[in-house]
Motif scaffolding. Structure first.
Motif, PDB file in Angstrom:
ATOM      1  N   CYS A  73       0.855  -1.186   0.000  1.00 30.62           N
ATOM      2  CA  CYS A  73       0.000   0.000   0.000  1.00 30.62           C
ATOM      3  C   CYS A  73       0.890   1.234   0.000  1.00 30.62           C
ATOM      4  N   CYS A  76      -0.537   3.792   3.405  1.00 30.53           N
ATOM      5  CA  CYS A  76      -0.156   3.494   4.795  1.00 30.53           C
ATOM      6  C   CYS A  76       1.150   2.705   4.877  1.00 30.53           C
ATOM      7  N   CYS A  89      -6.471  -1.629  -0.092  1.00 27.89           N
ATOM      8  CA  CYS A  89      -5.637  -2.019   1.031  1.00 27.89           C
ATOM      9  C   CYS A  89      -6.532  -2.516   2.168  1.00 27.89           C
ATOM     10  N   ARG A  91      -5.889  -2.654   5.183  1.00 27.49           N
ATOM     11  CA  ARG A  91      -5.672  -1.889   6.413  1.00 27.49           C
ATOM     12  C   ARG A  91      -6.361  -0.529   6.359  1.00 27.49           C
ATOM     13  N   CYS A  92      -6.170   0.208   5.254  1.00 30.19           N
ATOM     14  CA  CYS A  92      -6.659   1.594   5.230  1.00 30.19           C
ATOM     15  C   CYS A  92      -7.644   1.867   4.088  1.00 30.19           C
ATOM     16  N   SER A  94      -7.203   2.177   1.029  1.00 28.14           N
ATOM     17  CA  SER A  94      -6.673   2.954  -0.091  1.00 28.14           C
ATOM     18  C   SER A  94      -6.662   2.084  -1.347  1.00 28.14           C
TER      19      SER A  94
HETATM   20 ZN    ZN Z   1      -3.018   1.041   3.284  1.00 30.29          ZN
END
Ligand code: ZN
Length: 122
Positions: A73, A76, A89, A91-92, A94
């Motif tokens: 990513c 992040c 992503c 996690r975030c 994106s």
């Molecule tokens: Zn990310």
């Protein structure tokens, strides 16, 4: 036809390994298939059955495990392995990500369980 290429790769690896020796025992081939590949586990198994006919390796057992695919990513800065296709992503969320498609398939190992050997399961 990707399946065909993968199956040919498996058969030539087996040929190299056994080099005309008679195979004594049960052979398992451990392969990894990318979850992002167009080839499915079933597709690979079916092609193997078809294409291995009269190769001498029809009875080989195929163990197909998912290949880990690296996602990076750019927002992040996470880098993690994914096992399902994604465009974001995890996690975030994106969408500014890169996915490493370099490998779609690989042969991890070839195992032989000898009939009278200590690895026998019977
Ligand atoms: Zn990310």
């Amino acid at each position: 036809m990707h399946e065909t290429a993968f199956v040919n790769e498996i058969i030539s690896a087996l040929r190299n390994k056994f080099n005309k020796e008679k195979v004594d025992g049960e052979v398992s081939v451990n392969v990894r298939l990318s979850p992002l590949s167009h080839v499915s586990k079933e597709g690979l198994r079916n092609s193997y059955q078809e294409l291995s006919r009269s190769s001498g390796f029809e009875d080989v057992r195929l163990n197909i495990e998912p290949l880990k695919v690296l996602l990076i990513c750019h927002d992040c800065k996470s880098s993690l392995f994914i096992s399902t296709p994604t465009i974001k992503c995890p996690r975030c969320n994106s969408e500014s990500i890169s996915i490493n498609f370099e490998k779609e398939f690989l042969i991890e190992s070839i195992e032989i369980n000898k009939k009278d050997g200590k690895f026998s399961k019977n």
